[in-house]
Scaffold this motif. Structure first.
Motif, PDB file in Angstrom:
ATOM      1  N   GLN A 141      48.306  12.814  53.527  1.00  0.00           N
ATOM      2  CA  GLN A 141      46.912  12.992  53.934  1.00  0.00           C
ATOM      3  C   GLN A 141      46.741  14.304  54.705  1.00  0.00           C
ATOM      4  OE1 GLN A 141      44.539  10.731  52.943  1.00  0.00           O
ATOM      5  NE2 GLN A 141      43.093  12.296  53.607  1.00  0.00           N
ATOM      6  N   GLY A 142      45.933  15.200  54.152  1.00  0.00           N
ATOM      7  CA  GLY A 142      45.651  16.477  54.801  1.00  0.00           C
ATOM      8  C   GLY A 142      46.759  17.499  54.701  1.00  0.00           C
ATOM      9  N   ARG A 143      47.861  17.167  54.057  1.00  0.00           N
ATOM     10  CA  ARG A 143      48.977  18.114  53.963  1.00  0.00           C
ATOM     11  C   ARG A 143      48.598  19.270  53.043  1.00  0.00           C
ATOM     12  NH1 ARG A 143      54.132  17.423  55.786  1.00  0.00           N
ATOM     13  NH2 ARG A 143      53.704  15.204  56.141  1.00  0.00           N
ATOM     14  N   ARG A 144      48.905  20.479  53.476  1.00  0.00           N
ATOM     15  CA  ARG A 144      48.518  21.691  52.755  1.00  0.00           C
ATOM     16  C   ARG A 144      49.631  22.076  51.775  1.00  0.00           C
ATOM     17  NH1 ARG A 144      47.817  24.658  58.422  1.00  0.00           N
ATOM     18  NH2 ARG A 144      49.849  23.599  58.520  1.00  0.00           N
ATOM     19  N   VAL A 145      49.310  21.997  50.480  1.00  0.00           N
ATOM     20  CA  VAL A 145      50.322  22.160  49.440  1.00  0.00           C
ATOM     21  C   VAL A 145      49.897  23.255  48.469  1.00  0.00           C
ATOM     22  CG1 VAL A 145      51.603  21.024  47.592  1.00  0.00           C
ATOM     23  CG2 VAL A 145      50.921  19.709  49.616  1.00  0.00           C
ATOM     24  N   THR A 201      52.320  37.555  47.896  1.00  0.00           N
ATOM     25  CA  THR A 201      51.871  37.924  49.242  1.00  0.00           C
ATOM     26  C   THR A 201      50.360  37.889  49.334  1.00  0.00           C
ATOM     27  OG1 THR A 201      53.833  39.299  49.580  1.00  0.00           O
ATOM     28  CG2 THR A 201      51.930  39.724  50.998  1.00  0.00           C
ATOM     29  N   VAL A 202      49.677  38.370  48.303  1.00  0.00           N
ATOM     30  CA  VAL A 202      48.209  38.347  48.298  1.00  0.00           C
ATOM     31  C   VAL A 202      47.698  36.914  48.362  1.00  0.00           C
ATOM     32  CG1 VAL A 202      46.150  38.885  46.935  1.00  0.00           C
ATOM     33  CG2 VAL A 202      48.024  40.544  47.075  1.00  0.00           C
ATOM     34  N   SER A 203      48.268  36.040  47.537  1.00  0.00           N
ATOM     35  CA  SER A 203      47.829  34.643  47.524  1.00  0.00           C
ATOM     36  C   SER A 203      48.169  33.949  48.840  1.00  0.00           C
ATOM     37  CB  SER A 203      48.482  33.892  46.357  1.00  0.00           C
ATOM     38  OG  SER A 203      47.998  34.395  45.117  1.00  0.00           O
ATOM     39  N   MET A 204      49.315  34.259  49.407  1.00  0.00           N
ATOM     40  CA  MET A 204      49.692  33.656  50.686  1.00  0.00           C
ATOM     41  C   MET A 204      48.700  34.032  51.778  1.00  0.00           C
ATOM     42  SD  MET A 204      51.746  31.635  52.162  1.00  0.00           S
ATOM     43  CE  MET A 204      52.165  31.170  53.840  1.00  0.00           C
ATOM     44  N   MET A 205      48.244  35.262  51.785  1.00  0.00           N
ATOM     45  CA  MET A 205      47.257  35.692  52.775  1.00  0.00           C
ATOM     46  C   MET A 205      45.940  34.941  52.591  1.00  0.00           C
ATOM     47  SD  MET A 205      48.872  37.648  54.714  1.00  0.00           S
ATOM     48  CE  MET A 205      47.443  38.105  55.721  1.00  0.00           C
ATOM     49  N   GLN A 206      45.564  34.689  51.341  1.00  0.00           N
ATOM     50  CA  GLN A 206      44.342  33.919  51.079  1.00  0.00           C
ATOM     51  C   GLN A 206      44.477  32.484  51.587  1.00  0.00           C
ATOM     52  OE1 GLN A 206      44.378  35.137  46.776  1.00  0.00           O
ATOM     53  NE2 GLN A 206      42.195  35.418  47.104  1.00  0.00           N
ATOM     54  N   ILE A 207      45.653  31.916  51.424  1.00  0.00           N
ATOM     55  CA  ILE A 207      45.892  30.556  51.924  1.00  0.00           C
ATOM     56  C   ILE A 207      45.805  30.524  53.443  1.00  0.00           C
ATOM     57  CG2 ILE A 207      47.708  28.806  52.207  1.00  0.00           C
ATOM     58  CD1 ILE A 207      48.557  29.461  49.317  1.00  0.00           C
ATOM     59  N   LEU A 208      46.411  31.494  54.091  1.00  0.00           N
ATOM     60  CA  LEU A 208      46.367  31.530  55.555  1.00  0.00           C
ATOM     61  C   LEU A 208      44.947  31.752  56.062  1.00  0.00           C
ATOM     62  CD1 LEU A 208      49.615  33.534  56.396  1.00  0.00           C
ATOM     63  CD2 LEU A 208      49.248  31.061  56.387  1.00  0.00           C
ATOM     64  N   ASP A 209      44.179  32.570  55.359  1.00  0.00           N
ATOM     65  CA  ASP A 209      42.776  32.767  55.743  1.00  0.00           C
ATOM     66  C   ASP A 209      41.983  31.472  55.646  1.00  0.00           C
ATOM     67  OD1 ASP A 209      43.167  35.430  56.286  1.00  0.00           O
ATOM     68  OD2 ASP A 209      42.401  36.149  54.362  1.00  0.00           O
ATOM     69  N   ALA A 210      42.284  30.674  54.610  1.00  0.00           N
ATOM     70  CA  ALA A 210      41.540  29.436  54.372  1.00  0.00           C
ATOM     71  C   ALA A 210      42.021  28.282  55.243  1.00  0.00           C
ATOM     72  CB  ALA A 210      41.628  29.047  52.894  1.00  0.00           C
ATOM     73  N   TRP A 211      43.331  28.171  55.423  1.00  0.00           N
ATOM     74  CA  TRP A 211      43.905  26.983  56.058  1.00  0.00           C
ATOM     75  C   TRP A 211      44.587  27.261  57.391  1.00  0.00           C
ATOM     76  CZ3 TRP A 211      46.842  24.939  51.127  1.00  0.00           C
ATOM     77  CH2 TRP A 211      45.911  24.385  50.230  1.00  0.00           C
ATOM     78  N   GLY A 212      44.963  28.504  57.631  1.00  0.00           N
ATOM     79  CA  GLY A 212      45.673  28.826  58.864  1.00  0.00           C
ATOM     80  C   GLY A 212      47.158  28.508  58.833  1.00  0.00           C
ATOM     81  N   GLY A 213      47.642  27.907  57.773  1.00  0.00           N
ATOM     82  CA  GLY A 213      49.051  27.574  57.647  1.00  0.00           C
ATOM     83  C   GLY A 213      49.322  26.922  56.308  1.00  0.00           C
ATOM     84  N   LEU A 214      50.563  26.501  56.106  1.00  0.00           N
ATOM     85  CA  LEU A 214      50.982  25.889  54.843  1.00  0.00           C
ATOM     86  C   LEU A 214      52.091  24.905  55.156  1.00  0.00           C
ATOM     87  CD1 LEU A 214      50.774  25.974  51.677  1.00  0.00           C
ATOM     88  CD2 LEU A 214      52.602  27.684  51.742  1.00  0.00           C
TER      89      LEU A 214
END
Length: 266
Positions: free
Chosen positions: A15-19, A77-90
């Motif tokens: 639940q809520g885990r960022r994948v 790296t580009v996609s990882m930055m987008q994930i961090l912008d959206a979620w703040g972590g992974l």
């Protein structure tokens, strides 16, 4: 008894885990996306086909669609930055993108082998390199690498595919040694034959113990819940292949040849 525990921190609550699933457009990746979404995970979906990702994401509320080509070293790296912008972590990255093309010695070319190794091996290395700094900052996270039983020993028609999977097994083992003490889990997923469109279009031999993609996803989820380092299935098939790893070459080559190792020879 501690030795019976999984080598990783078990993942049982999604639940809520960022994948982030790389290779999500079909096969194991798509099936795993469905399974984890049903359990409450938040999904980021990557693959080369933006259209397939968009179609898949329509069934997943709030999913991030991040098309990328794993052979492009800067794409992760580009996609990882987008994930961090959206979620703040992974919390977890699943690296399941791969390719298979049957290849025998008399058909070997450098270009054919290079394409397979670049996708199956270097694509995973680039993905890991993109996420490890964030996991170390978080002091937690998990990396799941989809290898394959073709990496256990040399097999017919796998002249480039097999070595790429063998390298992934070694890579995951070494990665675990480095990251486990720092709180980062590493899962190595070694499936047998899974009924994916790419596999069924390429193989011209028997596929024993064939598993459907949703069943493969279920086995992966169960393995993560146990905290297993290696998640391999179906066990009646993979355990047999593990046993073959123990055979001396003289016996192993006889078994492999009978399974089709000389078909098309000469």
């Amino acid at each position: 008894m501690g030795w019976l525990r999984g080598l990783n921190k078990p993942i049982a609550d999604w639940q809520g885990r960022r994948v982030w699933i790389v290779g999500a457009s079909s096969g194991i990746g798509a099936a795993l996306a469905s399974a984890l979404h049903a359990r409450g995970a938040r999904l980021a979906l990557s693959a080369r086909s933006a259209d397939r990702l968009q179609t898949l994401a329509q069934g997943f509320d709030g999913a991030l669609v991040l098309p990328l080509d794993v052979t492009d070293p800067g794409a992760f790296t580009v996609s990882m930055m987008q994930i961090l912008d959206a979620w703040g972590g992974l919390d977890l990255v699943v690296l399941s993108a791969g390719t298979y093309a049957p290849l025998r010695a008399w058909d070997l070319t450098a270009d054919t082998a290079r394409r397979t190794v670049h996708t199956n091996l270097l694509g995973v290395v680039d993905g890991v390199a993109a996420v490890v700094p964030q996991f170390l900052r978080q002091r937690g996270g998990a990396i799941a690498i989809v290898g394959g039983v073709a990496g256990y020993r040399g097999l017919p028609e796998a002249l480039a595919y097999g070595p790429s999977k063998a390298a992934l097994i070694n890579f995951a083992e070494t990665l675990y040694l480095d990251l486990a003490p720092r709180g980062v889990s590493v899962f190595l997923i070694n499936p047998g034959f899974v009924a994916t469109p790419r596999l069924m279009a390429c193989v011209d031999f028997e596929t024993p113990a064939l598993v459907e993609a949703p069943e493969a996803a279920r086995r992966i989820v169960e393995g993560m819940a146990r905290g297993s380092f290696e998640i391999h299935f179906p066990r009646r098939f993979t355990l047999m292949l593990k046993l073959l790893r123990c055979l001396p070459y003289r016996l192993y080559f006889r078994v492999a040849a009978r399974s089709g190792g000389r078909r098309g020879d000469g």
